[in-house]
Write a protein that holds these residues in place. Structure first.
Motif, PDB file in Angstrom:
ATOM      1  N   LYS A 129       0.850  -1.182   0.000  1.00 30.08           N
ATOM      2  CA  LYS A 129       0.000   0.000   0.000  1.00 30.08           C
ATOM      3  C   LYS A 129       0.886   1.231   0.000  1.00 30.08           C
ATOM      4  O   LYS A 129       1.845   1.311   0.766  1.00 30.08           O
ATOM      5  CB  LYS A 129      -0.897  -0.008   1.232  1.00 30.08           C
ATOM      6  CG  LYS A 129      -1.974   1.020   1.210  1.00 30.08           C
ATOM      7  CD  LYS A 129      -3.002   0.736   2.296  1.00 30.08           C
ATOM      8  CE  LYS A 129      -4.265   1.500   1.979  1.00 30.08           C
ATOM      9  NZ  LYS A 129      -5.354   1.138   2.835  1.00 30.08           N
ATOM     10  N   ILE A 172      -2.370   5.313   3.392  1.00 29.07           N
ATOM     11  CA  ILE A 172      -2.723   4.671   4.658  1.00 29.07           C
ATOM     12  C   ILE A 172      -3.448   5.688   5.523  1.00 29.07           C
ATOM     13  O   ILE A 172      -2.947   6.778   5.782  1.00 29.07           O
ATOM     14  CB  ILE A 172      -1.466   4.139   5.386  1.00 29.07           C
ATOM     15  CG1 ILE A 172      -0.776   3.080   4.532  1.00 29.07           C
ATOM     16  CG2 ILE A 172      -1.841   3.571   6.752  1.00 29.07           C
ATOM     17  CD1 ILE A 172       0.567   2.626   5.083  1.00 29.07           C
ATOM     18  N   ASP A 226      -7.250   2.662   8.971  1.00 33.94           N
ATOM     19  CA  ASP A 226      -6.518   1.446   8.596  1.00 33.94           C
ATOM     20  C   ASP A 226      -5.631   1.003   9.762  1.00 33.94           C
ATOM     21  O   ASP A 226      -5.551  -0.181  10.086  1.00 33.94           O
ATOM     22  CB  ASP A 226      -5.619   1.677   7.373  1.00 33.94           C
ATOM     23  CG  ASP A 226      -6.393   2.029   6.113  1.00 33.94           C
ATOM     24  OD1 ASP A 226      -7.570   1.634   6.006  1.00 33.94           O
ATOM     25  OD2 ASP A 226      -5.807   2.700   5.240  1.00 33.94           O
ATOM     26  N   LYS A 237      -7.738  -0.376  12.640  1.00 33.19           N
ATOM     27  CA  LYS A 237      -8.203  -1.737  12.325  1.00 33.19           C
ATOM     28  C   LYS A 237      -7.100  -2.770  12.512  1.00 33.19           C
ATOM     29  O   LYS A 237      -7.320  -3.838  13.073  1.00 33.19           O
ATOM     30  CB  LYS A 237      -8.706  -1.814  10.874  1.00 33.19           C
ATOM     31  CG  LYS A 237     -10.153  -1.478  10.691  1.00 33.19           C
ATOM     32  CD  LYS A 237     -10.583  -1.853   9.277  1.00 33.19           C
ATOM     33  CE  LYS A 237     -11.213  -0.659   8.619  1.00 33.19           C
ATOM     34  NZ  LYS A 237     -11.602  -0.902   7.238  1.00 33.19           N
ATOM     35  N   GLU A 238      -5.892  -2.451  12.018  1.00 28.21           N
ATOM     36  CA  GLU A 238      -4.765  -3.387  12.147  1.00 28.21           C
ATOM     37  C   GLU A 238      -4.434  -3.649  13.605  1.00 28.21           C
ATOM     38  O   GLU A 238      -4.198  -4.790  14.002  1.00 28.21           O
ATOM     39  CB  GLU A 238      -3.537  -2.857  11.410  1.00 28.21           C
ATOM     40  CG  GLU A 238      -3.634  -2.914   9.912  1.00 28.21           C
ATOM     41  CD  GLU A 238      -3.843  -4.321   9.373  1.00 28.21           C
ATOM     42  OE1 GLU A 238      -3.217  -5.276   9.878  1.00 28.21           O
ATOM     43  OE2 GLU A 238      -4.637  -4.474   8.436  1.00 28.21           O
TER      44      GLU A 238
END
Length: 119
Positions: free
Chosen positions: A68, A73, A77, A80-81
């Protein structure tokens, strides 16, 4: 991507590897981290999620399950990670190793995104 680069920096599993034209051939394992591609004096950053890299005849080939552009980013994101990594079970050795890899991935993605945000 098929471009001529002045330099490429690869996130190997055990540290970074710089590649310039004329580099000796190699095959190596990538770790999660930042891939930097410099062409025309401009450096573009990507987050790659491990994989393999091959350097041969002034060509760098990167095989990864996920890449990505760092500029793409988003904060959600990263959230969530980190949430995914924290939610993984860790009751035995295999689960602990899987959770640790997910945490390393989330940390690496956060570092790559921070470099672009700070630029």
């Amino acid at each position: 991507m098929d471009q001529t680069a002045e330099a490429i920096t690869l996130p190997m599993y055990d540290g970074e590897l710089g590649v310039r034209p004329g580099r000796a051939a190699l095959v190596g394992q990538l770790g999660p981290g930042e891939l930097r591609f410099t062409a025309g004096g401009v450096t573009t950053r990507y987050f790659v999620d491990g994989g393999f890299a091959q350097v041969r005849a002034n060509t760098v080939t990167v095989l990864t399950g996920s890449a990505k552009k760092a500029a793409d980013i988003k904060a959600e994101d990263l959230t969530k990670e980190n949430e995914k990594a924290a939610a993984l079970p860790s009751t035995n050795g295999v689960e602990r190793a899987s959770r640790q890899r997910a945490q390393q991935r989330a940390t690496a993605m956060t570092k790559v995104a921070a470099k672009v945000a700070g630029a």
